[in-house]
Design an enzyme around this catalytic site. Sequence first.
Site, PDB file in Angstrom:
ATOM      1  N   GLY A   2       0.867  -1.183   0.000  1.00  0.00           N
ATOM      2  CA  GLY A   2       0.000   0.000   0.000  1.00  0.00           C
ATOM      3  C   GLY A   2       0.899   1.227   0.000  1.00  0.00           C
ATOM      4  N   ASP A  59      -1.590   4.999  -6.215  1.00  0.00           N
ATOM      5  CA  ASP A  59      -0.150   4.870  -5.946  1.00  0.00           C
ATOM      6  C   ASP A  59       0.628   6.063  -6.456  1.00  0.00           C
ATOM      7  OD1 ASP A  59      -1.245   1.998  -5.877  1.00  0.00           O
ATOM      8  OD2 ASP A  59       0.708   1.943  -4.879  1.00  0.00           O
ATOM      9  N   LYS A  62      -3.828   0.074  -8.487  1.00  0.00           N
ATOM     10  CA  LYS A  62      -3.754  -1.381  -8.680  1.00  0.00           C
ATOM     11  C   LYS A  62      -4.351  -1.802 -10.017  1.00  0.00           C
ATOM     12  CE  LYS A  62      -2.159  -3.807  -6.682  1.00  0.00           C
ATOM     13  NZ  LYS A  62      -0.773  -4.217  -7.073  1.00  0.00           N
TER      14      LYS A  62
HETATM   15  O1  MRU Z   1       0.525  -3.682  -4.743  1.00  0.00           O
HETATM   16  P1  MRU Z   1      -0.105  -3.041  -3.544  1.00  0.00           P
HETATM   17  O2  MRU Z   1      -0.963  -3.965  -2.754  1.00  0.00           O
HETATM   18  O3  MRU Z   1       0.901  -2.298  -2.700  1.00  0.00           O
HETATM   19  O4  MRU Z   1      -1.072  -1.959  -4.190  1.00  0.00           O
HETATM   20  C1  MRU Z   1      -1.865  -1.161  -3.373  1.00  0.00           C
HETATM   21  C2  MRU Z   1      -2.780  -0.295  -4.131  1.00  0.00           C
HETATM   22  O5  MRU Z   1      -2.829  -0.295  -5.331  1.00  0.00           O
HETATM   23  C3  MRU Z   1      -3.579   0.674  -3.327  1.00  0.00           C
HETATM   24  O6  MRU Z   1      -4.808   0.917  -3.926  1.00  0.00           O
HETATM   25  C4  MRU Z   1      -2.794   1.985  -3.255  1.00  0.00           C
HETATM   26  O7  MRU Z   1      -1.493   1.747  -2.772  1.00  0.00           O
HETATM   27  C5  MRU Z   1      -3.443   2.977  -2.400  1.00  0.00           C
HETATM   28  S1  MRU Z   1      -3.255   2.530  -0.723  1.00  0.00           S
HETATM   29  C6  MRU Z   1      -3.922   3.613   0.318  1.00  0.00           C
END
Ligand code: MRU
Length: 361
Positions: A54, A242, A253
């Site tokens: 995240g 992200d 994601k």
């Molecule tokens: O690959 P991850 O699980 O780290 O991806 C997380 C996401 O895509 C979340 O939607 C994003 O980091 C926002 S978290 C508040």
Amino acid sequence: MKVKEKYYRTIWPNADNTIVNIIDQTKLPHVFEIAEIRTLPQMIHAIKTMQVRGAPLIGAAAAYGMALATLHLDDLQEAAKLLIHSRPTALNLRWAVERMLHTLLPQTHANRNAAAWLEAARICDEDVQMNRQIGQHGLNVIQKVVALRKTSTAVVNILTHCNAGWLATVDVGTALAPIYAAHDAGLSVHVWVGETRPRNQGASLTAWELAQYGVPHTVVADNAIGHLMQVGAVDMVIVGADRVTALGDVCNKIGTYLRAIAAKDNHIPFYAAVPSPTIDWSMSDANHIEIEHRASEEVSHIQGLNAAGHLQHVAILPAGSPAFNPAFDVTPAHMVTGLMTEHGVYSPAELKQALLPKISL
Ligand code: MRU
């Protein structure tokens, strides 16, 4: 957030600032386990393997990685480089590492360790504060959506993707912050949780944390989401991010873009919850965002609990079939209704002018 009546953040140092505790997210929802991180290489490993994940949380983890580097007298510039490259897409990681360098490099070597733990703790506290504010601004949006809709049902159905909740941040969450605020305010909220293949952050993490908080939710296969929208079962979409460009394109994601297309086709508002350290003001062209490609095993295998109650990895592809695993995609700004930030909710078109003067870079 509370887990079985005990309050936790997702990351915290021990009392004498020598060890960083994390919740090992690779084992959830079946096993709730705290892991102790003692060195920079261990923190890099935790970020790469997604024990912590995240965007805001990997920023906080990287900040503590820098604190561990000062503890063991590692070269700070080298530590920063290694941390920044441990996961390339989320801006928060680079942002946190650069902030740590900015704080630490002017200090004497003797002062660096104490300053590092202090600054990492500040980054964590600010994250929680920003998320609470996102929650309040997002709650206003949910209330408006409820007021405008034509159906008389009391329940507001919100679709989310991946995990942008408490587990993806230090506490509270980004996309889930307005949902928790709405639940606390007495609104009848129901969350559609897309499972989020290949790593299933929706099914494993979002469902788990919503259950801990007592928010009604239902997990659906990713492929069911277009149909849910067509039959009127979704009032609005809230996702995390992200990296967001200065023009309001949202990198999140993998699969977020498909949800945005379906939302647009069905006239459903699509929001991204975005703390300001996720916004890349230097980037206007989303094609320049580095999209992380992860191991093909995340597609070819799946983890679950076996009959004996142990975590197990099983293959789901024919042996020898290749798999490809891009971890993020970009939703163009024109598909985004609004960006929920700690300072307010803005359309992509007004983001830069409205938000930039309010934040210190
Ligand atoms: O690959 P991850 O699980 O780290 O991806 C997380 C996401 O895509 C979340 O939607 C994003 O980091 C926002 S978290 C508040």
